[in-house]
Design an enzyme around this catalytic site. Structure first.
Site, PDB file in Angstrom:
ATOM      1  N   GLY A 299      33.820  47.962  37.467  1.00 57.85           N
ATOM      2  CA  GLY A 299      33.680  46.566  37.071  1.00 57.85           C
ATOM      3  C   GLY A 299      33.323  45.720  38.289  1.00 57.85           C
ATOM      4  O   GLY A 299      32.539  44.772  38.206  1.00 57.85           O
TER       5      GLY A 299
ATOM      6  N   ASN B  24      42.967  37.778  34.978  1.00 56.97           N
ATOM      7  CA  ASN B  24      43.718  39.039  34.996  1.00 56.97           C
ATOM      8  C   ASN B  24      45.178  38.861  35.390  1.00 56.97           C
ATOM      9  O   ASN B  24      46.004  39.711  35.079  1.00 56.97           O
ATOM     10  CB  ASN B  24      43.036  40.062  35.915  1.00 56.97           C
ATOM     11  CG  ASN B  24      42.731  39.513  37.272  1.00 56.97           C
ATOM     12  OD1 ASN B  24      41.962  38.561  37.407  1.00 56.97           O
ATOM     13  ND2 ASN B  24      43.334  40.080  38.296  1.00 56.97           N
TER      14      ASN B  24
ATOM     15  N   GLN C  85      38.836  41.912  31.396  1.00 62.42           N
ATOM     16  CA  GLN C  85      40.137  41.895  30.700  1.00 62.42           C
ATOM     17  C   GLN C  85      40.014  41.718  29.188  1.00 62.42           C
ATOM     18  O   GLN C  85      41.018  41.812  28.485  1.00 62.42           O
ATOM     19  CB  GLN C  85      41.038  40.789  31.275  1.00 62.42           C
ATOM     20  CG  GLN C  85      41.531  41.072  32.695  1.00 62.42           C
ATOM     21  CD  GLN C  85      42.526  42.237  32.762  1.00 62.42           C
ATOM     22  OE1 GLN C  85      43.188  42.581  31.795  1.00 62.42           O
ATOM     23  NE2 GLN C  85      42.626  42.859  33.927  1.00 62.42           N
TER      24      GLN C  85
ATOM     25  N   SER D 211      34.687  46.996  32.484  1.00 63.06           N
ATOM     26  CA  SER D 211      35.165  48.192  33.186  1.00 63.06           C
ATOM     27  C   SER D 211      35.897  49.124  32.221  1.00 63.06           C
ATOM     28  O   SER D 211      36.782  48.685  31.479  1.00 63.06           O
ATOM     29  CB  SER D 211      36.112  47.747  34.302  1.00 63.06           C
ATOM     30  OG  SER D 211      36.712  48.867  34.897  1.00 63.06           O
ATOM     31  N   ALA D 212      35.537  50.430  32.266  1.00 65.22           N
ATOM     32  CA  ALA D 212      36.048  51.381  31.269  1.00 65.22           C
ATOM     33  C   ALA D 212      37.549  51.657  31.401  1.00 65.22           C
ATOM     34  O   ALA D 212      38.224  51.914  30.404  1.00 65.22           O
ATOM     35  CB  ALA D 212      35.270  52.689  31.362  1.00 65.22           C
ATOM     36  N   HIS D 213      38.094  51.606  32.631  1.00 70.32           N
ATOM     37  CA  HIS D 213      39.500  52.025  32.758  1.00 70.32           C
ATOM     38  C   HIS D 213      40.482  50.985  32.231  1.00 70.32           C
ATOM     39  O   HIS D 213      41.685  51.227  32.180  1.00 70.32           O
ATOM     40  CB  HIS D 213      39.826  52.456  34.191  1.00 70.32           C
ATOM     41  CG  HIS D 213      39.968  51.354  35.189  1.00 70.32           C
ATOM     42  ND1 HIS D 213      41.191  50.887  35.592  1.00 70.32           N
ATOM     43  CD2 HIS D 213      39.051  50.652  35.884  1.00 70.32           C
ATOM     44  CE1 HIS D 213      41.006  49.932  36.506  1.00 70.32           C
ATOM     45  NE2 HIS D 213      39.720  49.776  36.699  1.00 70.32           N
TER      46      HIS D 213
ATOM     47  N   CYS E 160      47.504  43.927  46.850  1.00 71.81           N
ATOM     48  CA  CYS E 160      48.462  44.536  47.754  1.00 71.81           C
ATOM     49  C   CYS E 160      47.661  45.086  48.924  1.00 71.81           C
ATOM     50  O   CYS E 160      46.763  45.889  48.735  1.00 71.81           O
ATOM     51  CB  CYS E 160      49.154  45.673  47.012  1.00 71.81           C
ATOM     52  SG  CYS E 160      50.244  46.636  48.043  1.00 71.81           S
TER      53      CYS E 160
HETATM   54  N1  PLP Z   1      37.589  41.837  37.049  1.00 64.21           N
HETATM   55  C1  PLP Z   1      38.828  41.716  36.547  1.00 64.21           C
HETATM   56  C2  PLP Z   1      39.189  40.462  35.809  1.00 64.21           C
HETATM   57  C3  PLP Z   1      39.761  42.739  36.724  1.00 64.21           C
HETATM   58  O1  PLP Z   1      40.991  42.601  36.224  1.00 64.21           O
HETATM   59  C4  PLP Z   1      39.369  43.904  37.425  1.00 64.21           C
HETATM   60  C5  PLP Z   1      40.333  44.990  37.681  1.00 64.21           C
HETATM   61  O2  PLP Z   1      41.471  44.768  38.025  1.00 64.21           O
HETATM   62  C6  PLP Z   1      38.066  43.988  37.917  1.00 64.21           C
HETATM   63  C7  PLP Z   1      37.209  42.943  37.708  1.00 64.21           C
HETATM   64  C8  PLP Z   1      37.596  45.166  38.695  1.00 64.21           C
HETATM   65  O3  PLP Z   1      37.295  46.260  37.871  1.00 64.21           O
HETATM   66  P1  PLP Z   1      37.218  47.726  38.542  1.00 64.21           P
HETATM   67  O4  PLP Z   1      38.628  48.148  38.781  1.00 64.21           O
HETATM   68  O5  PLP Z   1      36.521  48.571  37.509  1.00 64.21           O
HETATM   69  O6  PLP Z   1      36.428  47.604  39.774  1.00 64.21           O
END
Ligand code: PLP
Length: 373
Positions: free
Chosen positions: A71, A149, A177, A196-198, A315
């Site tokens: 992402g 997030n 999100q 983002s897939a995860h 962190c």
């Molecule tokens: N954008 C938001 C709002 C997120 O919460 C996150 C992941 O925590 C990301 C982007 C980043 O995604 P990725 O972990 O796939 O790089």
């Protein structure tokens, strides 16, 4: 006692069917999708099948989906790649964006752009008025996330899209999100949307960017002609296939996290400041702070009691930074070290939520009592 995982906004477990679908592509399906022979064509077809699923979820054309390595990479490509193709030199970013958007600021400034942060309210929401005050016809790009997030609050992105378009700026939405959800790209009004897939039970290191046909992007990873020359590098076939299967599954089984989240909040008795109360927020999100209690100490104790939660803040070198979201939302630096985030998933139960809340109450009170001694 079984551990209780309440950090679904950080990541979700890989859906078993997604994992099963990935395995052949880590074995016999080893072809390079750019190759013309049978092995290559099979790999290409697998990626295209997944692209079809993403296009369907986004409500866009097949060719408007670019797969990336995360992402973060999708957002970088949208913000940096979009700005680089403009002859305008101002970029507006929400002040409470994820670091994948905010940290483009330094590079863009180095490249001669003027990057301004759009202020947010106490619930980390970007108001159209705040955007209006900064918009002019020298703005190349505006980036505002769909849901925050940390706080889980939802931004009025469709309204902001209209404002951005009125001055001819390109609009990117980080929808990591909220994807997949009950929206399609047309509802957001966005020119680009990163996901983002995860975060939806797919594998890690697979992201995607919706980029509306006609929006020009400077690719950031240069090399071969993969992803319509927008993202070079041999594709992560297994990951992309797993992401597609997870996406299909989540869309076919929409489930609310609200019941567990509400049960958790109802069972909380410890005195706290909720971060988002009046704003519309994600149904699996609960974020608050307990005055005087450092989040790091609290989270370590909760971990020992079998509860995985987070502050949502970054962190670095093993210790929690004050949350930039809480600072942007008007908290002091000390308060910004107190944020606690509990995020529920499709398998979270009311019983687990209630047990977690009891532990939060007990541990929180114990730590407060110790402080007051
Ligand atoms: N954008 C938001 C709002 C997120 O919460 C996150 C992941 O925590 C990301 C982007 C980043 O995604 P990725 O972990 O796939 O790089």
């Amino acid at each position: 006692m079984k551990r209780i995982y309440l950090d679904h906004a950080a990541t979700t477990p890989l859906f078993p069917e997604a994992r099963d679908a990935m395995l052949p592509w880590l074995g016999e399906g080893f072809g390079n999708p750019s190759s013309l022979h049978a092995e290559g064509r099979a790999a290409k077809a697998a990626i295209d099948a997944s692209r079809e699923k993403f296009a369907d979820a986004f409500g866009c054309l097949f060719g408007e989906v670019i797969f990336t390595g995360s992402g973060t990479e999708a957002a970088n490509l949208a913000v940096i790649g979009g700005a680089l193709k403009s002859d305008r030199r101002r970029v507006l970013l929400g002040a409470a964006e994820h670091h994948c958007v905010l940290h483009t600021k330094g590079l863009l400034e180095h490249l001669g752009y003027q990057v301004e942060l759009i202020p947010v309210d106490r619930e980390a929401v970007v108001h159209p008025d705040a955007v209006q005050g900064l918009l002019a016809d020298d703005v190349a790009l505006v980036s505002v996330m769909h849901a925050n997030n940390e706080f889980g609050s939802i931004n009025p992105v469709a309204e902001i899209a209209e404002q951005a378009h009125r001055v001819g700026a390109v609009f990117h939405v980080d929808a990591v999100q909220t994807f997949p959800g009950d929206w399609q790209v047309a509802d957001l009004g966005a020119d680009m949307v990163s996901v983002s897939a995860h975060k939806f039970y797919g594998p890690k290191s697979v992201g995607a960017l919706y980029c509306r046909a006609g929006v020009e992007l400077q690719p950031l990873v240069l090399g071969g002609g993969q992803e319509r020359e927008m993202r070079a590098g041999t594709e992560n076939i297994a990951g992309i296939v797993g992401a597609g299967v997870a996406l299909d599954w989540v869309r076919a089984h929409p489930s609310s996290r609200r019941e567990a989240r509400d049960a958790f909040e109802s069972a909380l008795t410890i005195e706290r400041e909720m971060s988002a109360v009046s704003a519309e927020r994600l149904d699996g999100h609960c974020h608050f702070r307990i005055s005087g209690l450092d989040a790091e100490t609290f989270l370590i104790r909760l971990d020992r009691e079998g509860i995985s939660a987070s502050s949502g803040a970054a962190c670095s070198s093993g210790s929690l930074e004050p949350s930039h979201v809480m600072i942007a939302a008007g908290r002091t630096e000390a308060e910004a070290r107190e944020g606690l985030r509990f995020t529920f998933g499709k398998d979270s139960t009311v019983a687990e939520a209630e047990r977690a809340a009891q532990i939060v109450n007990t541990v929180g009170q114990e730590l407060l009592d110790k402080l007051r001694k």
